[in-house]
Write an enzyme that holds these catalytic residues in place. Structure first.
Site: not given
Ligand code: F6P
Length: 321
Positions: A11, A24-25, A72, A103-104, A125, A127, A129, A154, A171, A213, A222, A243, A249
């Site tokens: 991502g 590069v530099r 991918r 991570d991938g 990333t 995330d 993570d 808010r 995710r 409040k 997510e 709501r 994205h």
């Molecule tokens: O980049 C990580 C991430 O943002 C996750 O948190 C999310 O679930 C996922 O990418 C969604 O990415 P894509 O829609 O590109 O698969």
């Protein structure tokens, strides 16, 4: 080393371009040419390359996304994928590689290092993570985007005295939800790393309104559940008009924050320095540890887990009183 490659993968994350520029530099300053590989490991297997002289990376550090593209690549994940990639890199006289991604991507980098190519990974990333690094490129920008969105929500929540559930990316990681929820003063934050009780969340929101409040804001990663379903449950349990906003994205792109630009500069420079010094033959990853830039073996980069301290979730509750 006289020629190295750089690719972005997984991502996109803000700061990837700034990292490409730094790679590069820094290499150019040491007399080393950099070849850009388009669309990550896919472009490597398809030999989709471009020359990256120092001027080619002008005006990119402030841009989100990645000028090199990302994709991918199931072929790379085949048993012979990394060996083929290393053979192609060698045929193009690339003596080392910088891999920028999550991570991938770092798993792919590890496999290429195992196949014999010196590789340095740069964690990138939204995330946040990657267990070996306190920060990944793109995280700070994403958190700031979410904070701005929650501030806007808010305003509306307060005006209408409503409850809002805001679903954010992650995710498998609650990092964005945790930091943005705390920084934006949410009433509750739900993350995949910790169990939660929706009846309790609904009661907290309901009693918040009773105490005067004017809004109730719940930030949900997510991976902790669907914002829409959580919104329905909270409305049913609390009887309050609720709501849901799914930010999606909008969190990944945009101009990197100062923090992500600085991180990109330092991580990119360090990646090249260790590659050219011959310190990455076994594969390394550049990281932030205790606030300092460092490098650790790629092989151990993904071991362990990123934790969300329960104390931060408690703090959200205390500060929302
Ligand atoms: O980049 C990580 C991430 O943002 C996750 O948190 C999310 O679930 C996922 O990418 C969604 O990415 P894509 O829609 O590109 O698969």
């Amino acid at each position: 080393m006289k020629r190295i490659g750089v690719l972005t993968s997984g991502g996109d994350a803000s700061g990837m371009n700034a990292a490409v520029r730094a790679v590069v530099r820094t290499a150019a300053a040491a007399g080393c040419a950099v070849v850009g590989i388009r669309n990550g490991f896919k472009g490597l297997l398809e030999e989709d390359f471009c020359q990256l002289p120092p001027r080619s990376v002008a005006d990119i550090l402030q841009r989100g996304g990645t000028i090199l593209g990302t994709a991918r690549c199931p072929e790379f994940r085949q048993p012979d994928g990394p060996e083929r990639a290393v053979e192609i890199a060698r045929r193009h006289t690339l003596e080392g590689m910088v891999v920028i991604g999550g991570d991938g991507s770092l798993k792919g980098a590890t496999a290429m290092a195992k196949a014999g190519l010196p590789v340095v990974g740069i964690p990138a990333t939204v995330d946040n993570d990657i267990p070996c690094s306190e920060y990944t490129l793109g995280f700070d920008t994403a958190v700031n985007v979410v904070i701005e969105a929650i501030d806007r929500i808010r305003d509306t929540a307060t005006s209408h005295e409503r409850t809002f559930v805001v679903e954010v990316m992650g995710r498998e990681s609650g990092a964005i939800a945790m930091e943005s929820g705390l920084a934006a003063g949410a009433e509750a934050v739900l993350v995949p790393e910790h169990p939660y009780d929706l009846a309790d969340v609904a009661e907290r929101i309901r009693s918040g309104f009773q105490k005067g409040k004017k809004h109730g804001i719940v930030v949900v990663a997510e991976g902790a559940g669907s914002g829409i379903e959580i919104g329905r449950s909270i409305q049913a349990a609390s009887g309050l008009e609720t709501r849901v906003t799914v930010l999606g994205h909008v969190q990944r792109g945009g101009s990197p924050t100062a923090r992500d630009r600085l991180l990109a500069a330092e991580l990119g420079a360090r990646a090249v320095t260790i590659l050219l010094a011959g310190e990455a033959t076994d594969g390394q990853v550049v990281v932030v540890q205790r606030g300092q830039i460092a490098n650790v073996p790629l092989a151990t980069a993904l071991t362990g887990q990123c934790e969300i301290p329960a104390a931060l979730l408690d703090l959200v509750e205390v500060l929302a009183r």
